[in-house]
Design a protein around this motif. Sequence first.
Motif, PDB file in Angstrom:
ATOM      1  N   LYS A 218       2.423   9.975  -5.074  1.00 19.66           N
ATOM      2  CA  LYS A 218       3.025  11.223  -4.559  1.00 19.66           C
ATOM      3  C   LYS A 218       4.206  11.634  -5.439  1.00 19.66           C
ATOM      4  CE  LYS A 218       0.471  12.201  -1.232  1.00 19.66           C
ATOM      5  NZ  LYS A 218      -0.258  13.449  -1.142  1.00 19.66           N
ATOM      6  N   ARG A 219       4.973  10.639  -5.829  1.00 19.05           N
ATOM      7  CA  ARG A 219       6.153  10.921  -6.642  1.00 19.05           C
ATOM      8  C   ARG A 219       5.732  11.602  -7.955  1.00 19.05           C
ATOM      9  NH1 ARG A 219       8.583   8.060 -10.615  1.00 19.05           N
ATOM     10  NH2 ARG A 219       7.049   6.417 -10.406  1.00 19.05           N
ATOM     11  N   GLU A 220       4.574  11.185  -8.449  1.00 17.06           N
ATOM     12  CA  GLU A 220       4.093  11.785  -9.690  1.00 17.06           C
ATOM     13  C   GLU A 220       3.287  13.057  -9.440  1.00 17.06           C
ATOM     14  OE1 GLU A 220       2.016   8.480 -11.366  1.00 17.06           O
ATOM     15  OE2 GLU A 220       3.852   7.664 -12.259  1.00 17.06           O
ATOM     16  N   GLY A 221       3.234  13.459  -8.159  1.00 13.83           N
ATOM     17  CA  GLY A 221       2.543  14.708  -7.828  1.00 13.83           C
ATOM     18  C   GLY A 221       1.033  14.566  -7.751  1.00 13.83           C
ATOM     19  N   HIS A 222       0.538  13.336  -7.602  1.00 14.02           N
ATOM     20  CA  HIS A 222      -0.915  13.142  -7.516  1.00 14.02           C
ATOM     21  C   HIS A 222      -1.309  12.638  -6.133  1.00 14.02           C
ATOM     22  CE1 HIS A 222      -1.057  13.641 -11.768  1.00 14.02           C
ATOM     23  NE2 HIS A 222      -0.298  12.582 -11.980  1.00 14.02           N
ATOM     24  N   ASP A 223      -2.608  12.780  -5.858  1.00 13.33           N
ATOM     25  CA  ASP A 223      -3.136  12.142  -4.651  1.00 13.33           C
ATOM     26  C   ASP A 223      -3.634  10.759  -5.017  1.00 13.33           C
ATOM     27  OD1 ASP A 223      -2.614  14.214  -2.955  1.00 13.33           O
ATOM     28  OD2 ASP A 223      -4.497  15.252  -3.443  1.00 13.33           O
TER      29      ASP A 223
ATOM     30  N   ALA B  18       0.846  -1.198   0.000  1.00 14.40           N
ATOM     31  CA  ALA B  18       0.000   0.000   0.000  1.00 14.40           C
ATOM     32  C   ALA B  18       0.884   1.252   0.000  1.00 14.40           C
ATOM     33  CB  ALA B  18      -0.927  -0.008   1.221  1.00 14.40           C
ATOM     34  N   ALA B  19       1.956   1.205   0.777  1.00 16.01           N
ATOM     35  CA  ALA B  19       2.851   2.369   0.833  1.00 16.01           C
ATOM     36  C   ALA B  19       3.462   2.638  -0.538  1.00 16.01           C
ATOM     37  CB  ALA B  19       3.949   2.152   1.872  1.00 16.01           C
ATOM     38  N   CYS B  20       3.782   1.576  -1.279  1.00 18.01           N
ATOM     39  CA  CYS B  20       4.335   1.778  -2.632  1.00 18.01           C
ATOM     40  C   CYS B  20       3.325   2.521  -3.506  1.00 18.01           C
ATOM     41  CB  CYS B  20       4.679   0.442  -3.281  1.00 18.01           C
ATOM     42  SG  CYS B  20       6.157  -0.295  -2.611  1.00 18.01           S
ATOM     43  N   SER B  21       2.057   2.100  -3.430  1.00 18.29           N
ATOM     44  CA  SER B  21       1.038   2.782  -4.232  1.00 18.29           C
ATOM     45  C   SER B  21       0.948   4.251  -3.836  1.00 18.29           C
ATOM     46  CB  SER B  21      -0.349   2.162  -4.016  1.00 18.29           C
ATOM     47  OG  SER B  21      -0.325   0.823  -4.369  1.00 18.29           O
ATOM     48  N   TYR B  22       0.978   4.488  -2.530  1.00 19.20           N
ATOM     49  CA  TYR B  22       0.886   5.858  -2.029  1.00 19.20           C
ATOM     50  C   TYR B  22       2.086   6.693  -2.498  1.00 19.20           C
ATOM     51  CZ  TYR B  22       0.788   9.659   1.404  1.00 19.20           C
ATOM     52  OH  TYR B  22       0.786  10.895   1.996  1.00 19.20           O
ATOM     53  N   LEU B  23       3.275   6.135  -2.291  1.00 14.91           N
ATOM     54  CA  LEU B  23       4.503   6.887  -2.605  1.00 14.91           C
ATOM     55  C   LEU B  23       4.631   7.109  -4.116  1.00 14.91           C
ATOM     56  CD1 LEU B  23       6.832   4.968  -0.130  1.00 14.91           C
ATOM     57  CD2 LEU B  23       6.243   7.400   0.037  1.00 14.91           C
TER      58      LEU B  23
END
Length: 411
Positions: free
Chosen positions: A374-379, A366-371
């Motif tokens: 974020k890395r791409e600047g999206h929520d 889940a953290a990978c999906s979140y990060l």
Amino acid sequence: MSDDRGFWTGLRHRLHQALSAPSVDSDELEKAVNMAADREPAPVIWLLGLAQSGKTSIVRALTGSSRAQIGDGFRPCTRTASIYDFPPEVPLVRFLDTRGLGEVGYDPAEDIALCEEQSHLLIVVVRASEPRPQAVLDVLKKVRKRHPDWPVVFAQTCLHQGYSDRQTEHVLPYPFGDDAWQAKVPEGLARLLLAQREFFADLPGNGPLLWVPIDFTRPDDGFEPVDYGLDALWSAIEEAASLGLEMRLRTDPGVTDLYSRAAHPHIVGFSLAAGTVGALPVIDLALLPALQAGLLHRLAGLYKQRWTARSSAEFLGLLGSGFAAAYGARLAGRSLVKLIPVWGQTAGAVWGASTSGAITFALGKAACSYLDRKREGHDISANALRQAYRDGLDQGRKLLRQQQSRTGSPS
Ligand SMILES: Nc1nc2c(ncn2[C@@H]2O[C@H](COP(=O)(O)OP(=O)(O)OP(=O)(O)O)[C@@H](O)[C@H]2O)c(=O)[nH]1
Ligand SMILES: [Mg+2]
């Protein structure tokens, strides 16, 4: 049920605290990791070969460690043996890089005895252009006499040195997994590789010999990919170790993006450590959030981000009750949570290896999906995150089951 909720809220709170802290509480993390490693030490793979044959290059490619200093191709480089853990905090496998053989005035006997004592299998590294590396054969014969069942992976390096001038590209797809490989690769190279196999053919012992041609080139050499044969080398290591490493070391099929691939072994390593800690008869539950926070910090590093109080609250908030419910459902069913007297201590039977391991795995995915978002600047939407968590739970449970059937440890 209210007890359960309090319990899981407590766990989440701990995790949030650990993530919001400026750095990982290394004492607790170390304690948890050591505890897991004591219960199940990672196999040690010894890299053996002539000086400048490519041993350290292999360690660097397999582990990504920048500590691994590669030579200039002429002078011997690695002077003393050293261990590289992969992944570093929670090793699933450990590589023992050693000083090259064949150097004038270097008697390797003492080093070899020491390496032999610690190792479980061997990667012998030989340049394709070196058809008769006698010093390697001499050592290998002695080692296999003492350990006839040790598997040996032969990494045949620097393949393009066996190409003709006209051959400026590697043969793709990688042909060496196929029985008919000889017809697919440049003739001169095939001859060299076969001569080398011949040279080592009469080794004593019965452990399997696995041959993996590779070429780990520098970008300015102009060959693509620069890590030609890396996947085949991982497969051979898995096969040789026959430790069910597939699921552990490599990413799940279908995951192609570089970040997820890099993240996967860390998630697996921390989850297995969490599983081991969770299986102990009496555990200190502070260790589990310490491991989980350690994993999430490591993943943030891979995604070139940092956890803050805000991002941690957002991440755990979006996971929402899914996070607790996944625990709760499992435990409430067994009505065992009520046995937990105080936060911080419980019986391993309550916690269980699969629960703690699978949840750690799911948190990591889940953290990978979140990060990644974020890395791409999206929520990321709560739904997407919870789905990643649920998928992670399924996968994590499979992994832990596989691990338990291998070690016979309790769930
Ligand atoms: N083209 C090519 N070059 C390689 C390969 N493996 C290693 N090299 C190059 O060979 C040189 C020696 O590599 P190292 O990884 O330092 O070799 P080593 O066996 O650790 O050497 P010592 O530490 O001296 O024993 C470096 O210049 C590497 O870039 C390979 O598969 N292909
Ligand atoms: Mg070296």
